[in-house]
Design an enzyme around this catalytic site. Structure first.
Site, PDB file in Angstrom:
ATOM      1  CG  HIS A 488      -0.474   0.326   2.493  1.00 61.97           C
ATOM      2  ND1 HIS A 488      -0.170  -0.619   3.466  1.00 61.97           N
ATOM      3  CD2 HIS A 488      -0.173   1.531   3.055  1.00 61.97           C
ATOM      4  CE1 HIS A 488       0.293   0.003   4.547  1.00 61.97           C
ATOM      5  NE2 HIS A 488       0.302   1.318   4.315  1.00 61.97           N
ATOM      6  CG  ASP A 547       0.046  -3.782   2.739  1.00 53.54           C
ATOM      7  OD1 ASP A 547       0.456  -3.322   1.636  1.00 53.54           O
ATOM      8  OD2 ASP A 547      -0.104  -3.099   3.766  1.00 53.54           O
ATOM      9  CB  SER A 656       2.942   1.689   6.223  1.00 54.99           C
ATOM     10  OG  SER A 656       1.709   1.502   6.851  1.00 54.99           O
TER      11      SER A 656
HETATM   12  N1  ARG Z   1      -1.240   2.308   7.349  1.00 57.10           N
HETATM   13  C1  ARG Z   1      -0.294   3.037   8.167  1.00 57.10           C
HETATM   14  C2  ARG Z   1       0.852   3.612   7.250  1.00 57.10           C
HETATM   15  O1  ARG Z   1       0.633   3.711   6.057  1.00 57.10           O
HETATM   16  C3  ARG Z   1       0.286   2.173   9.225  1.00 57.10           C
HETATM   17  C4  ARG Z   1      -0.735   2.026  10.306  1.00 57.10           C
HETATM   18  C5  ARG Z   1      -0.250   1.228  11.369  1.00 57.10           C
HETATM   19  N2  ARG Z   1      -1.188   1.467  12.430  1.00 57.10           N
HETATM   20  C6  ARG Z   1      -1.136   0.890  13.613  1.00 57.10           C
HETATM   21  N3  ARG Z   1      -2.040   1.215  14.470  1.00 57.10           N
HETATM   22  N4  ARG Z   1      -0.251   0.062  13.902  1.00 57.10           N
HETATM   23  O2  ARG Z   1       1.869   4.105   7.711  1.00 57.10           O
END
Ligand code: ARG
Length: 709
Positions: A488, A547, A656
């Site tokens: 992503h 992902d 992420s």
């Molecule tokens: N989707 C988020 C990113 O693009 C990461 C989220 C991780 N969240 C969590 N509560 N651990 O950086």
């Protein structure tokens, strides 16, 4: 010819006899017989023969046979001189007349007698006259052809040897005589008798009888070039003269452009001396005059090969064969680790020289060893990489060896064993991480700079690729060329846009390696862009299943203290998943259930991202059922949950793509257990952070990048 004439004469005579001797009213028949055997009987047999009967049998067999006639029954009227009834048996030479029977023994009957014709023809005649006497039963006779042994008479006319065979004969002559065109006479013929074998014997004609007069013989010994000839006289008796040297009969020998002789004499104790030629030809001649013949001689010869001189073994090699004369050959071989240069075999030739080239044994050479990547070859200076030399290998810093650290030049010129490979050491830091303590990324602490050398910062500047709320992501170094991150991070996520689900353009991705502080990159920070971005084909934007993505760097990197790769999960990564009743608090002392997650992401939901790399310890022993229960969105089998039931310890936006790391108990090396993927808020109690379950993707990663585990 003479015989044929005779036979014709007999036939004509018998026919004339038949016509002339008897009145016109008698019956006179002539029967021709030409089979090799047969039977003849008196007319009307077994009935008594009639009066005034004349009968002729003309028996002819092939040339070279005689005819044997035998009467098994003979009963004819007896009369003085056989004047009345009779049987005449005629051949070319004589005629015999028979009559009578067993009663009157004074009459000549032919019973129980073999009569043999001198040639291949015989005529039998039967005659009966007018008679009023008692009747007679007549005769039964048998005849058969028998071979003539022509040789018995006058030796068949052969001067020397006569050979009989069925129906003929032929003449032959003794050694050194030749049959003449008349096929009966022999003439001495002993010129140019050629010998080419390596040994033989010869003698004067008729030996040990006297040799013939007026003979001129010669025996030409012509052996292979390369041999010399040794001649020995075993006996020698040739007419001599007390004062003049061999004036009548003599032997002369021509060889090596010399003549030996004339030789003659007949003393057994005074044989001509044996001698040897140096060439391969000798011509022994013999002459006899018209008078006085003696026994002659008997001689034999053999040959000696010409010598080629001794050959020796090459240094570091062997020779087989120790005869060095004509036709001999020797073979050469080399010791292990040496190869032959020259002829492997040489043979002694007719001209006394060896064929081929004297070989030498050269030491086996191996190729100059190919440099190994990420390592070095050590060898002593001046080494020429020949048989039994050995080399050592060392790997560069940050690499370790797979295989054997040395190699030897083997007998067949190859390095054995195969050179090792140097593979990057994964999951080890040159700078130790901080002593783990509960703290913050959310709730983490600042990491020691360089202590997570595989961590990279990914900046994505892709207009239109909405959904990248933070333009930063984390990633980790797999090897010199590949970065592991979340799918992503490198794809458009905004459903309404055309870029949805598409990988961002390569140039919009900036990867920084060896970085700790985002706004002031260090000197050793390396910046790369993407050559290729591979997202997992099954990646689902909505659920964030699969992902995972790989970035192929546009230029490979060199490892140093602050840039090093992480490991992939070992073959089986078994994390105790615990059960629903427990409270999940990371216990940093428990490396099996406590993982580290690092990143520059938000330090709290909705707050700013971090300028320095933070680390936080999270529990990973979270059952998937529990996690699924606590979270609104589904947790698939490609995901793992981590955090704590109490909340407060978590990754957050901007983290992420970065690694959730565990330490291997055995090797003490860090491996990627997960990739930061999603969450519901950050660090909330009763929620967990969700990570990509990397153990599901090891094969995929290896397939896409050829990264070893
Ligand atoms: N989707 C988020 C990113 O693009 C990461 C989220 C991780 N969240 C969590 N509560 N651990 O950086």
């Amino acid at each position: 010819m003479a015989q044929t004439l005779n036979r014709t004469r007999v036939i004509i005579a018998s026919i004339l006899m038949c016509l002339v001797h008897f009145p016109v009213n008698t019956t006179c028949e002539t029967e021709q017989r030409s089979a090799l055997y047969g039977q003849i009987e008196s007319p009307d047999y077994p009935e008594p023969y009639g009066n005034n009967v004349d009968r002729v049998w003309n028996i002819t067999v092939p040339d070279g046979f005689t005819i044997v006639l035998y009467f098994s029954l003979f009963e004819l009227e007896a009369s003085l001189d056989c004047a009345y009834d009779n049987v005449k048996v005629s051949s070319s030479e004589e005629t015999a007349t028979f009559c009578g029977n067993g009663q009157f023994l004074e009459f000549r009957t032919p019973r129980d007698r073999n009569m043999t014709s001198p040639n291949n023809n015989m005529v039998v005649e039967f005659h009966s006259d007018y008679s009023n006497e008692e009747q007679f039963s007549g005769f039964v006779a048998h005849y058969q052809a028998r071979d003539i042994n022509e040789c018995l008479v006058n030796n068949g006319g052969c001067e020397q040897v006569c050979h009989n065979f069925v129906s003929g004969y032929y003449c032959s002559c003794r050694l050194y005589y030749q049959l003449q065109p008349d096929n009966h006479h022999c003439k001495v013929s002993c010129r140019d008798i050629v010998y080419t074998s390596e040994q033989d014997e010869f003698q004067t004609p008729d030996y040990p009888d006297d040799y013939p007069p007026n003979a001129d013989c010669n025996w030409l010994i012509n052996v292979d070039f390369g041999y010399s000839i040794n001649i020995v006289f075993e006996t020698f008796q040739i007419e001599s003269h007390p004062t003049v040297l061999c004036p009548y009969d003599f032997v002369k020998i021509y060889y090596d452009n010399e003549v030996r002789g004339p030789i003659c004499g007949d003393s057994q104790s005074d044989l001509p001396a044996s001698f040897s030629t140096s060439g391969n030809i000798a011509n022994v001649t013999f002459h006899s005059d018209q008078s006085v013949q003696r026994m002659g001689f008997r001689a034999r010869y053999d040959v000696t090969g010409r010598s080629c001189g001794a050959l020796y073994r090459p240094t570091y090699g062997m020779i087989s064969g120790s005869n060095f004369t004509f036709r001999d050959s020797v073979r050469f071989s080399c010791n292990d680790g040496y190869v032959i240069n020259g002829s492997t075999s040489r043979s002694c030739q007719a001209n006394g020289t060896w064929s081929g080239i004297q070989p030498t044994c050269e030491i086996v050479k191996c190729n100059v060893p190919q440099p190994i990547s990420n390592g070095e070859i050590l060898y002593y200076s001046g080494m020429n990489f020949s048989y039994s030399n050995s080399i050592r290998f060392v790997c560069n810093d940050y690499y370790e060896m797979e295989g054997i650290s040395w190699s030897e030049c083997g007998v067949n010129g190859t390095w054995t064993p195969e050179p090792p490979v140097c593979v990057p050491i994964c999951g080890e830091s040159s700078i130790s991480p901080r002593n783990p303590q509960p703290g913050r990324i959310v709730g983490g602490q600042e990491s020691t700079p360089g202590s997570w050398p595989w961590q990279v910062l990914i900046n994505i500047k892709a207009p239109g690729f909405g959904g990248l709320r933070n333009t930063i992501c984390g990633g980790s170094v797999l090897n010199e060329e590949w970065i592991l991150t979340a799918a992503h991070c490198v794809t458009g996520t905004e459903v309404s846009l055309t870029t949805y689900g598409k990988v961002v353009p390569n140039h919009t991705v900036v990867v920084s390696l060896g970085i700790h502080t985002r706004n002031s990159p260090a000197e050793h920070t390396v910046v790369r862009s993407a050559l290729e971005i591979i997202k997992h084909a099954e990646f689902d934007h909505v659920t964030l299943d699969y992902d995972v993505a790989l970035i192929h760097l546009n230029e490979s990197i060199q490892f140093n203290d602050v840039i090093r790769p992480i490991c992939l999960p070992p073959q089986s990564t078994h994390i105790e998943q615990g059960d629903d009743k427990h409270v999940y608090i990371p216990n940093v002392a428990d490396t099996d259930t406590t993982a580290v997650v690092i990143g520059w992401g938000q330090i709290q939901k909705g707050r700013s991202t971090s300028n320095v790399l933070l680390e936080v310890y999270v529990g990973v022993n979270v059952p998937r059922n529990l996690c699924n229960m606590k979270l609104n969105d589904p947790v698939t089998t490609n995901m793992v949950c981590a955090g704590s039931t109490e909340g407060g310890l978590d990754s957050c936006g901007g983290d992420s793509g970065g690694p959730l790391m565990l330490r291997d108990d055995v090797t003490n090396r860090y491996f990627t257990y997960g990739i930061v993927s999603w969450g519901e808020g950050c660090a909330r109690p009763d929620k967990f952070g969700v990570y990509v379950r990397i153990e599901n993707f090891v094969d995929w990663i290896q397939y896409e990048t050829f990264v070893e585990r």
